[in-house]
Write an enzyme that holds these catalytic residues in place. Structure first.
Site, PDB file in Angstrom:
ATOM      1  N   LYS A 104       4.687   6.105  15.278  1.00 25.55           N
ATOM      2  CA  LYS A 104       4.408   6.566  13.920  1.00 25.55           C
ATOM      3  C   LYS A 104       4.111   8.049  13.973  1.00 25.55           C
ATOM      4  O   LYS A 104       3.666   8.557  14.996  1.00 25.55           O
ATOM      5  CB  LYS A 104       3.199   5.820  13.342  1.00 25.55           C
ATOM      6  CG  LYS A 104       3.151   5.811  11.834  1.00 25.55           C
ATOM      7  CD  LYS A 104       4.080   4.759  11.256  1.00 25.55           C
ATOM      8  CE  LYS A 104       3.999   4.685   9.749  1.00 25.55           C
ATOM      9  NZ  LYS A 104       4.698   3.497   9.247  1.00 25.55           N
ATOM     10  N   GLY A 216      -0.396  -0.009  -5.716  1.00 23.96           N
ATOM     11  CA  GLY A 216       0.617   0.905  -5.156  1.00 23.96           C
ATOM     12  C   GLY A 216       1.885   0.753  -5.963  1.00 23.96           C
ATOM     13  O   GLY A 216       2.383  -0.371  -6.150  1.00 23.96           O
ATOM     14  N   GLY A 218       4.843   2.825  -5.497  1.00 25.72           N
ATOM     15  CA  GLY A 218       5.805   3.746  -4.907  1.00 25.72           C
ATOM     16  C   GLY A 218       7.020   2.972  -4.440  1.00 25.72           C
ATOM     17  O   GLY A 218       7.408   1.972  -5.058  1.00 25.72           O
ATOM     18  N   ASN A 219       7.602   3.398  -3.322  1.00 32.52           N
ATOM     19  CA  ASN A 219       8.819   2.735  -2.835  1.00 32.52           C
ATOM     20  C   ASN A 219       8.601   1.226  -2.690  1.00 32.52           C
ATOM     21  O   ASN A 219       9.361   0.421  -3.236  1.00 32.52           O
ATOM     22  CB  ASN A 219       9.246   3.357  -1.497  1.00 32.52           C
ATOM     23  CG  ASN A 219      10.436   2.624  -0.899  1.00 32.52           C
ATOM     24  OD1 ASN A 219      10.294   1.517  -0.399  1.00 32.52           O
ATOM     25  ND2 ASN A 219      11.605   3.219  -0.997  1.00 32.52           N
ATOM     26  N   ALA A 220       7.553   0.838  -1.975  1.00 29.23           N
ATOM     27  CA  ALA A 220       7.331  -0.585  -1.712  1.00 29.23           C
ATOM     28  C   ALA A 220       6.843  -1.317  -2.974  1.00 29.23           C
ATOM     29  O   ALA A 220       7.411  -2.341  -3.370  1.00 29.23           O
ATOM     30  CB  ALA A 220       6.332  -0.745  -0.565  1.00 29.23           C
ATOM     31  N   GLY A 221       5.796  -0.795  -3.625  1.00 28.88           N
ATOM     32  CA  GLY A 221       5.169  -1.500  -4.747  1.00 28.88           C
ATOM     33  C   GLY A 221       6.048  -1.585  -5.983  1.00 28.88           C
ATOM     34  O   GLY A 221       6.143  -2.651  -6.616  1.00 28.88           O
TER      35      GLY A 221
HETATM   36  P1  NAD Z   1       5.019   5.689  -1.464  1.00 29.07           P
HETATM   37  O1  NAD Z   1       4.577   7.053  -1.137  1.00 29.07           O
HETATM   38  O2  NAD Z   1       6.398   5.505  -1.968  1.00 29.07           O
HETATM   39  O3  NAD Z   1       4.001   5.021  -2.520  1.00 29.07           O
HETATM   40  C1  NAD Z   1       2.626   4.930  -2.301  1.00 29.07           C
HETATM   41  C2  NAD Z   1       1.998   4.429  -3.592  1.00 29.07           C
HETATM   42  O4  NAD Z   1       0.622   4.151  -3.365  1.00 29.07           O
HETATM   43  C3  NAD Z   1       2.057   5.438  -4.749  1.00 29.07           C
HETATM   44  O5  NAD Z   1       2.362   4.757  -5.952  1.00 29.07           O
HETATM   45  C4  NAD Z   1       0.624   5.968  -4.812  1.00 29.07           C
HETATM   46  O6  NAD Z   1       0.275   6.422  -6.105  1.00 29.07           O
HETATM   47  C5  NAD Z   1      -0.137   4.718  -4.421  1.00 29.07           C
HETATM   48  N1  NAD Z   1      -1.485   4.996  -3.971  1.00 29.07           N
HETATM   49  C6  NAD Z   1      -1.918   5.930  -3.101  1.00 29.07           C
HETATM   50  N2  NAD Z   1      -3.262   5.865  -2.980  1.00 29.07           N
HETATM   51  C7  NAD Z   1      -3.657   4.859  -3.780  1.00 29.07           C
HETATM   52  C8  NAD Z   1      -4.914   4.300  -4.104  1.00 29.07           C
HETATM   53  N3  NAD Z   1      -6.039   4.778  -3.551  1.00 29.07           N
HETATM   54  N4  NAD Z   1      -4.958   3.262  -4.984  1.00 29.07           N
HETATM   55  C9  NAD Z   1      -3.840   2.777  -5.552  1.00 29.07           C
HETATM   56  N5  NAD Z   1      -2.620   3.266  -5.278  1.00 29.07           N
HETATM   57  C10 NAD Z   1      -2.540   4.293  -4.416  1.00 29.07           C
HETATM   58  O7  NAD Z   1       4.764   4.835  -0.141  1.00 29.07           O
HETATM   59  P2  NAD Z   1       5.456   3.468   0.289  1.00 29.07           P
HETATM   60  O8  NAD Z   1       6.590   3.812   1.161  1.00 29.07           O
HETATM   61  O9  NAD Z   1       5.653   2.606  -0.894  1.00 29.07           O
HETATM   62  O10 NAD Z   1       4.336   2.858   1.249  1.00 29.07           O
HETATM   63  C11 NAD Z   1       3.280   2.036   0.742  1.00 29.07           C
HETATM   64  C12 NAD Z   1       2.749   1.168   1.871  1.00 29.07           C
HETATM   65  O11 NAD Z   1       3.830   0.373   2.376  1.00 29.07           O
HETATM   66  C13 NAD Z   1       2.205   1.926   3.070  1.00 29.07           C
HETATM   67  O12 NAD Z   1       1.149   1.197   3.650  1.00 29.07           O
HETATM   68  C14 NAD Z   1       3.365   1.970   4.009  1.00 29.07           C
HETATM   69  O13 NAD Z   1       2.977   2.171   5.361  1.00 29.07           O
HETATM   70  C15 NAD Z   1       3.937   0.580   3.775  1.00 29.07           C
HETATM   71  N6  NAD Z   1       5.323   0.428   4.200  1.00 29.07           N
HETATM   72  C16 NAD Z   1       6.314   1.181   3.647  1.00 29.07           C
HETATM   73  C17 NAD Z   1       7.605   1.006   4.111  1.00 29.07           C
HETATM   74  C18 NAD Z   1       8.767   1.763   3.522  1.00 29.07           C
HETATM   75  O14 NAD Z   1       9.904   1.469   3.899  1.00 29.07           O
HETATM   76  N7  NAD Z   1       8.569   2.696   2.616  1.00 29.07           N
HETATM   77  C19 NAD Z   1       7.885   0.069   5.127  1.00 29.07           C
HETATM   78  C20 NAD Z   1       6.848  -0.692   5.636  1.00 29.07           C
HETATM   79  C21 NAD Z   1       5.568  -0.500   5.169  1.00 29.07           C
END
Ligand code: NAD
Length: 414
Positions: A104, A216, A218-221
């Site tokens: 990472k 959350g 973002g991409n995942a949520g």
């Molecule tokens: P992202 O940057 O696209 O989105 C993150 C989201 O979390 C945003 O909507 C942000 O506003 C929100 N956020 C941040 N702090 C917050 C808080 N205190 N309370 C509520 N919401 C909050 O990131 P992502 O890629 O969606 O990643 C989210 C999680 O998923 C992380 O733990 C990441 O490690 C995990 N993940 C992502 C991937 C991927 O392919 N993108 C793969 C595996 C795991």
């Protein structure tokens, strides 16, 4: 209260080790990262001033294949967090049985404060400092919190420029125009959805009777919300870093997405009421889906959770103390190393396509992802039922078996 994520990751390994077939001596190897690197990246800002940013890469284990793991841009990024995330990557890749180890990276930066030009040069700086450590056969970064396909294409470009070789396979999660893979943008959410549907089937639950709250967006949520909405699962609450929105009749993710695009955050969204970030965990929903950052379910709020299932789309959202409380209260936790493994699985598909220079259709990707996720789910679910242990312990025990055998077969470097 100890919320050091790396120590939490080590405790998760310890808690499962006794259910694995692995020699306890080898467990010691699996608990420590092989390489920990911290760099200083100077950046000339648009106003001519110089700022120094801390950058990290932790390579946890590569006995099963090249190191693999995302790159996170967040002001709170620190070494313990990156060590934990690297450890989880090793176990995640073994959980879905793809031939990678774990790594990472991160930069301690608030990307929202930087211009596009500054972010591009910061990303180039990270590649420059770590050039010798990454590569298609050594260590392959991917997107994580606040990095995206654009960031990956900057990494590919800088790496290709320095090595004087076109090197798409150095990074995954690239835009389609830069040899990314179909389905990678939605893969984490799609994989989590496949796991969730298998879970509901195993529990004889009908998706249309299910309500969820997602932290959350973002991409995942946001992609998760979209997929669940299409399956008629009701989304009662969503949160981003600025606001948590609740509507007992259900929220429409497309409308939320449009609002967020226009206003940058969910703050001020009117088709629901704003509640506090902690209230999300107390809601009367069937499933809580953390999809933001680690350590959000702790011993302080785990007891308030009324949902009977937590689907960990984020990495490390529950502390070990929270896990104990949730288990005691009969809450099923579908662990991160299974629930969010769809992202790295399609990253692997992207890397295979880059190396063979032959690109698959959306249907091929979806079918291969569904097969990986559902077979990993049933291995873990059945093992947890047979041994009467949590799904997290089952996932770790099975992963330990795979990594442990790879270490034993290759032998320890003395
Ligand atoms: P992202 O940057 O696209 O989105 C993150 C989201 O979390 C945003 O909507 C942000 O506003 C929100 N956020 C941040 N702090 C917050 C808080 N205190 N309370 C509520 N919401 C909050 O990131 P992502 O890629 O969606 O990643 C989210 C999680 O998923 C992380 O733990 C990441 O490690 C995990 N993940 C992502 C991937 C991927 O392919 N993108 C793969 C595996 C795991």
């Amino acid at each position: 209260m100890n919320n050091n994520p790396f120590e939490n990751a080590q405790r998760q390994i310890d808690s499962a080790a006794k259910y694995s077939d692995c020699d306890q001596e080898i467990i010691k190897v699996l608990k420590e990262p092989e390489r920990v690197v911290e760099v200083s990246i100077p950046l000339e800002m648009d106003n001519g001033k110089i700022r120094i940013f801390k950058g990290f890469r932790v390579q946890h284990n590569n006995y099963r294949g090249p190191y693999k793991g995302g790159l996170r841009y967040h002001p709170d990024v620190n070494l313990d967090e990156v060590k934990a995330l690297a450890t989880w990557m090793t176990f995640k890749c073994a959980t879905v049985d793809i031939p990678y180890g774990g790594a990472k990276g991160g930069i301690a930066v608030n990307p929202k404060e930087l211009s596009e030009h500054e972010l591009k040069h910061l990303t180039h700086g990270w590649v420059n400092k770590l050039f010798e450590l990454i590569g298609p056969d050594t260590d392959i970064p991917a997107p994580d919190v606040y990095t995206n396909a654009q960031t990956m294409s900057w990494i590919m470009d800088e790496y290709s420029r320095i090595s004087r070789k076109h090197s798409p396979a150095v990074v995954t999660g690239k835009p389609l125009e830069n040899e990314g893979s179909l389905g990678r943008d939605t893969a984490t959410a799609q994989g989590a959805a496949y796991v969730l549907f298998e879970y509901l089937k195993a529990k004889s639950l009908n998706p249309q009777d299910i309500t969820v709250a997602i932290q959350g967006f973002g991409n995942a949520g946001a992609n998760m919300a979209d997929i669940l909405f299409h399956h008629k699962i009701k989304i009662l609450a969503v949160a981003d870093s600025k606001a948590t929105i609740y509507n007992k009749e259900g929220l429409d993710p497309h409308d939320l997405d449009e609002y967020k695009r226009k206003h940058v955050s969910l703050l001020g969204y009117k088709k629901g009421k704003e509640i506090s970030s902690q209230e999300l965990f107390k809601l009367n929903v069937n499933i809580i889906i953390p999809a933001a950052l680690e350590n959000v379910i702790t011993k302080d709020n785990a007891k308030d959770i009324k949902a009977k299932c937590v689907l960990e789309v984020a990495n490390g959202p529950s502390t070990p103390e929270a896990d104990t409380i949730l288990t005691k209260n009969g809450v099923d936790v579908i662990p991160d190393i299974l629930a969010n493994a769809g992202g790295v699985t399609v990253s692997y598909f992207e890397w295979v396509q880059n190396r063979s220079r032959f690109y698959w259709t959306q249907e091929e990707i979806e079918q291969k992802l569904a097969q990986k996720m559902s077979s990993a789910f049933y291995d873990i679910y059945n093992f947890s039922v047979n041994k009467n242990i949590t799904m997290r312990q089952a996932a770790y025990a099975l992963a330990i078996n795979r990594i442990g055998k790879a270490v034993k077969n290759r032998g320890i470097l003395n």
